[in-house]
Design an enzyme around this catalytic site. Sequence first.
Site, PDB file in Angstrom:
ATOM      1  N   CYS A  13      -0.034 -35.572  69.054  1.00 38.28           N
ATOM      2  CA  CYS A  13       1.126 -35.400  68.899  1.00 38.28           C
ATOM      3  C   CYS A  13       1.821 -36.172  70.399  1.00 38.28           C
ATOM      4  CB  CYS A  13       1.233 -34.037  69.598  1.00 38.28           C
ATOM      5  SG  CYS A  13       2.584 -33.391  70.646  1.00 38.28           S
ATOM      6  N   CYS A  16       3.609 -34.512  72.874  1.00 39.83           N
ATOM      7  CA  CYS A  16       3.020 -34.329  74.127  1.00 39.83           C
ATOM      8  C   CYS A  16       3.019 -35.319  75.027  1.00 39.83           C
ATOM      9  CB  CYS A  16       1.643 -33.734  73.910  1.00 39.83           C
ATOM     10  SG  CYS A  16       2.124 -32.765  72.704  1.00 39.83           S
TER      11      CYS A  16
END
Length: 89
Positions: A13, A16
């Site tokens: 991700c 993230c």
Amino acid sequence: MSVTLKDFYADWCGPCKTQDPILEELEDDWDGRFDVEKVNVDEQQDVANEYQVRSLPTLIIENDDGVVERFVGVTQREDLEDALEDAGA
């Protein structure tokens, strides 16, 4: 009152990775006033399902009473600080 920030993330991700330094800085500056629990959704799908996490990153702030605030997407430090204060950190 104990306050926990649950960080739902995955290694793949991109956003993230943007969120991580914000959380690390906040954790350092607040020096133990709240706990951080990192939840890798690929490895802990049961926890992600329990909290109905559908997008990453998702940050959930909890205290002894339950979930206080939920953020989806990269969240700025100021918003997190406000929610942590509301939770009693």
